[in-house]
Design a protein around this motif. Structure first.
Motif: not given
Ligand SMILES: [Zn+2]
Length: 137
Positions: A24-25, A86, A8-13
């Motif tokens: 929340w963005r 990043r 799964r595409k890694k989504v960073q919280h």
């Protein structure tokens, strides 16, 4: 058997720096850092003088694609501006943006200083209006 979930595409919280709840963005503009000369590029990106000179020669101002300020929202603490950077491993480090961070972006919103991109004339005019208002009160 390999774990398919890892594909799964890694989504960073990002947890709130005050209460650890998820932020929340807000889809705000990203105010990227930019550097104006080779010395600054070299210091910030930690690269060789040769590379820095090359980048400086290519651009009048070098925009750093991996460091920016963005607005986030916490249910508890409202909106806040975070400085994100990043890393080489794709992880994003962040902290609350400070005044000096804003000075490093090309969209200075620090209201305590005149914007250097505003012409001297406009700055004088705004001061004049200010003094007129003072005199009237
Ligand atoms: Zn919070």
């Amino acid at each position: 058997m390999p774990n398919k979930r890892s594909k799964r595409k890694k989504v960073q919280h990002f947890p709130c720096p005050f209460c650890e709840m998820r932020l929340w963005r807000l889809g705000s503009p990203k105010y990227h850092f930019f550097y104006q000369n080779a010395a600054e590029i070299r210091r910030k990106l930690k690269i060789s003088a040769k590379k820095a000179n090359f980048l400086a020669a290519q651009n009048s101002a070098y925009v750093d694609p991996s460091s920016w300020i963005e607005e986030f929202f916490c249910n508890e603490h409202g909106t806040m501006w975070l400085l994100l950077s990043r890393q080489s491993d794709e992880n994003i480090l962040y902290r609350l943006a400070r005044r000096e961070d804003w000075e490093q972006t090309n969209k200075t919103i620090d209201p305590t200083k005149p914007n250097p991109s505003v012409s001297e004339f406009t700055y004088r005019m705004s001061r004049k209006v200010y003094y007129q208002k003072q005199a009237q009160s």
